[in-house]
Design a protein around this motif. Structure first.
Motif, mmCIF file in Angstrom:
data_model
loop_
_atom_site.group_PDB
_atom_site.id
_atom_site.type_symbol
_atom_site.label_atom_id
_atom_site.label_comp_id
_atom_site.label_asym_id
_atom_site.label_seq_id
_atom_site.Cartn_x
_atom_site.Cartn_y
_atom_site.Cartn_z
ATOM 1 N N ASN A 13 48.670 43.211 30.114
ATOM 2 C CA ASN A 13 48.048 44.096 31.092
ATOM 3 C C ASN A 13 46.560 43.841 31.283
ATOM 4 O O ASN A 13 45.896 44.585 32.003
ATOM 5 C CB ASN A 13 48.288 45.565 30.716
ATOM 6 C CG ASN A 13 48.172 46.494 31.902
ATOM 7 O OD1 ASN A 13 48.387 46.093 33.044
ATOM 8 N ND2 ASN A 13 47.831 47.749 31.637
ATOM 9 N N TYR A 14 46.024 42.814 30.619
ATOM 10 C CA TYR A 14 44.626 42.408 30.805
ATOM 11 C C TYR A 14 44.598 40.895 31.028
ATOM 12 O O TYR A 14 45.194 40.129 30.260
ATOM 13 C CB TYR A 14 43.779 42.758 29.583
ATOM 14 C CG TYR A 14 43.483 44.238 29.413
ATOM 15 C CD1 TYR A 14 42.260 44.771 29.799
ATOM 16 C CD2 TYR A 14 44.432 45.099 28.867
ATOM 17 C CE1 TYR A 14 41.975 46.122 29.638
ATOM 18 C CE2 TYR A 14 44.164 46.453 28.704
ATOM 19 C CZ TYR A 14 42.938 46.955 29.093
ATOM 20 O OH TYR A 14 42.671 48.301 28.926
ATOM 21 N N GLU A 15 43.901 40.470 32.067
ATOM 22 C CA GLU A 15 43.879 39.059 32.456
ATOM 23 C C GLU A 15 43.467 38.131 31.319
ATOM 24 O O GLU A 15 44.109 37.110 31.063
ATOM 25 C CB GLU A 15 42.925 38.859 33.643
ATOM 26 C CG GLU A 15 43.375 39.510 34.937
ATOM 27 C CD GLU A 15 44.250 38.605 35.784
ATOM 28 O OE1 GLU A 15 44.611 37.517 35.306
ATOM 29 O OE2 GLU A 15 44.565 39.002 36.918
ATOM 30 N N GLU A 16 42.378 38.483 30.623
ATOM 31 C CA GLU A 16 41.859 37.578 29.597
ATOM 32 C C GLU A 16 42.803 37.469 28.410
ATOM 33 O O GLU A 16 42.883 36.428 27.757
ATOM 34 C CB GLU A 16 40.471 38.038 29.147
ATOM 35 C CG GLU A 16 39.399 37.931 30.222
ATOM 36 C CD GLU A 16 39.292 36.530 30.807
ATOM 37 O OE1 GLU A 16 39.245 35.564 30.009
ATOM 38 O OE2 GLU A 16 39.264 36.400 32.040
ATOM 39 N N SER A 26 52.668 38.861 35.137
ATOM 40 C CA SER A 26 53.889 39.422 35.696
ATOM 41 C C SER A 26 53.575 40.244 36.935
ATOM 42 O O SER A 26 52.508 40.852 37.046
ATOM 43 C CB SER A 26 54.588 40.305 34.656
ATOM 44 O OG SER A 26 55.727 40.930 35.216
ATOM 45 N N GLU A 27 54.523 40.290 37.884
ATOM 46 C CA GLU A 27 54.343 41.068 39.098
ATOM 47 C C GLU A 27 54.659 42.539 38.883
ATOM 48 O O GLU A 27 54.400 43.368 39.774
ATOM 49 C CB GLU A 27 55.215 40.500 40.219
ATOM 50 C CG GLU A 27 54.801 39.089 40.641
ATOM 51 C CD GLU A 27 55.636 38.557 41.779
ATOM 52 O OE1 GLU A 27 56.580 39.279 42.215
ATOM 53 O OE2 GLU A 27 55.357 37.443 42.248
ATOM 54 N N ILE A 152 45.533 45.475 34.670
ATOM 55 C CA ILE A 152 46.260 44.974 35.837
ATOM 56 C C ILE A 152 47.073 46.104 36.455
ATOM 57 O O ILE A 152 47.077 46.289 37.673
ATOM 58 C CB ILE A 152 47.162 43.797 35.430
ATOM 59 C CG1 ILE A 152 46.313 42.624 34.919
ATOM 60 C CG2 ILE A 152 48.034 43.351 36.614
ATOM 61 C CD1 ILE A 152 47.118 41.510 34.272
ATOM 62 N N PHE A 153 47.780 46.847 35.615
ATOM 63 C CA PHE A 153 48.545 48.009 36.055
ATOM 64 C C PHE A 153 47.866 49.249 35.487
ATOM 65 O O PHE A 153 47.786 49.415 34.263
ATOM 66 C CB PHE A 153 49.999 47.922 35.572
ATOM 67 C CG PHE A 153 50.713 46.686 36.037
ATOM 68 C CD1 PHE A 153 51.171 46.587 37.342
ATOM 69 C CD2 PHE A 153 50.899 45.611 35.178
ATOM 70 C CE1 PHE A 153 51.823 45.434 37.781
ATOM 71 C CE2 PHE A 153 51.545 44.469 35.599
ATOM 72 C CZ PHE A 153 52.004 44.370 36.911
ATOM 73 N N ASP A 154 47.367 50.124 36.367
ATOM 74 C CA ASP A 154 46.625 51.277 35.891
ATOM 75 C C ASP A 154 47.573 52.341 35.332
ATOM 76 O O ASP A 154 48.800 52.181 35.349
ATOM 77 C CB ASP A 154 45.719 51.838 36.984
ATOM 78 C CG ASP A 154 46.475 52.399 38.185
ATOM 79 O OD1 ASP A 154 47.658 52.770 38.051
ATOM 80 O OD2 ASP A 154 45.865 52.483 39.281
ATOM 81 N N LEU A 155 47.016 53.433 34.843
ATOM 82 C CA LEU A 155 47.835 54.447 34.200
ATOM 83 C C LEU A 155 48.876 55.034 35.140
ATOM 84 O O LEU A 155 50.016 55.294 34.744
ATOM 85 C CB LEU A 155 46.955 55.561 33.631
ATOM 86 C CG LEU A 155 45.998 55.199 32.499
ATOM 87 C CD1 LEU A 155 45.400 56.473 31.908
ATOM 88 C CD2 LEU A 155 46.686 54.384 31.416
ATOM 89 N N ASN A 156 48.499 55.269 36.386
ATOM 90 C CA ASN A 156 49.461 55.838 37.336
ATOM 91 C C ASN A 156 50.634 54.891 37.572
ATOM 92 O O ASN A 156 51.793 55.325 37.637
ATOM 93 C CB ASN A 156 48.769 56.157 38.659
ATOM 94 C CG ASN A 156 47.809 57.330 38.538
ATOM 95 O OD1 ASN A 156 48.110 58.320 37.871
ATOM 96 N ND2 ASN A 156 46.650 57.213 39.160
ATOM 97 N N GLU A 157 50.347 53.602 37.672
ATOM 98 C CA GLU A 157 51.415 52.619 37.874
ATOM 99 C C GLU A 157 52.320 52.530 36.644
ATOM 100 O O GLU A 157 53.554 52.424 36.767
ATOM 101 C CB GLU A 157 50.811 51.258 38.199
ATOM 102 C CG GLU A 157 50.122 51.190 39.553
ATOM 103 C CD GLU A 157 49.359 49.898 39.753
ATOM 104 O OE1 GLU A 157 49.658 49.186 40.727
ATOM 105 O OE2 GLU A 157 48.468 49.583 38.928
ATOM 106 N N GLN A 158 51.720 52.565 35.460
ATOM 107 C CA GLN A 158 52.513 52.508 34.235
ATOM 108 C C GLN A 158 53.434 53.716 34.123
ATOM 109 O O GLN A 158 54.631 53.583 33.828
ATOM 110 C CB GLN A 158 51.588 52.462 33.017
ATOM 111 C CG GLN A 158 50.757 51.197 32.902
ATOM 112 C CD GLN A 158 49.834 51.241 31.704
ATOM 113 O OE1 GLN A 158 50.233 51.655 30.619
ATOM 114 N NE2 GLN A 158 48.595 50.824 31.889
#
Length: 208
Positions: A13-16, A26-27, A152-158
């Motif tokens: 969930n973090y790019e680095e 992942s999409e 990448i995916f914020d809390l609302n998306e999770q």
């Protein structure tokens, strides 16, 4: 510690962090779980970890606790009441083998004391969290630092993804992903979890 029902975790969930482990982005959220007997409290205790299953990596994460049952359209600010800083410990060599075989990660993620949490504290809201940092010190040296704004995916998306596909109820928690800087633990390592500049939990590990 507040009673916890289910432990959901978000990977990559973090790019680095994706880059440092040479994984692919992942999409959609990568979701896995841990059993509740993996839980431990970062209250200064010494925790035993397996010494004969390869490298054990620390992964520092924001952990949110669900305060009421999921309903489609409800936001993190409406559903979350508390948070913690947690350690998602991973048997990295075993995880690598499982990934190569296309198998679930449970053997690498679900061992006793693999979900270490600070005490829960009041969730200040999504926007406030985006302005704060969390970090891990290993033997007095800062090794990880992250901010929720970089997810990448914020809390609302999770919450929406997990709630839709698995269900989310009061007492469930979500490990929301780790930033870069993960690495192996060795016997006697001392770990200090921090939120902003506040010490929120600590522990020492014993490889046995």
């Amino acid at each position: 510690m507040t009673e916890i029902k289910n432990i959901f975790c978000i990977g990559r969930n973090y790019e680095e962090h994706i880059k440092e482990l040479h994984n692919k982005k992942s999409e959609r959220p990568v979701v896995f779980s841990k059993p509740t007997h993996a839980l431990a409290v970062a209250d200064g205790s010494i925790y035993d970890l397996p010494a004969n299953q390869g490298a054990i990596h620390y992964e520092t994460e924001i952990v949110i606790k669900i305060a009421r049952d999921f309903e489609k359209g409800k936001t993190a600010d409406q559903l979350v009441d508390e948070m913690a800083i947690g350690l998602d410990l991973t048997l990295r060599d075993i995880q690598s083998e499982l990934k190569q075989q296309g198998h679930p990660w449970l053997l690498a993620k679900g061992f006793p004391n693999s979900a270490i949490l600070s005490e829960f504290f009041a969730f200040p809201g999504v926007e406030a969290c985006k302005r704060a940092v969390f970090s891990l010190q290993l033997n007095g040296e800062k090794v990880q630092e992250g901010c929720m704004v970089d997810m990448i995916f914020d809390l609302n998306e999770q919450i929406d993804y997990i709630g839709t596909h698995f269900g989310l109820k009061k007492g469930d928690i979500i490990f929301t992903g780790t930033p870069s800087g993960v690495g192996p633990l060795k016997d006697g390592d001392q770990l200090l979890l921090q939120w902003k500049n506040e010490e929120v939990g600590s522990c020492t590990v014993h490889l046995a």
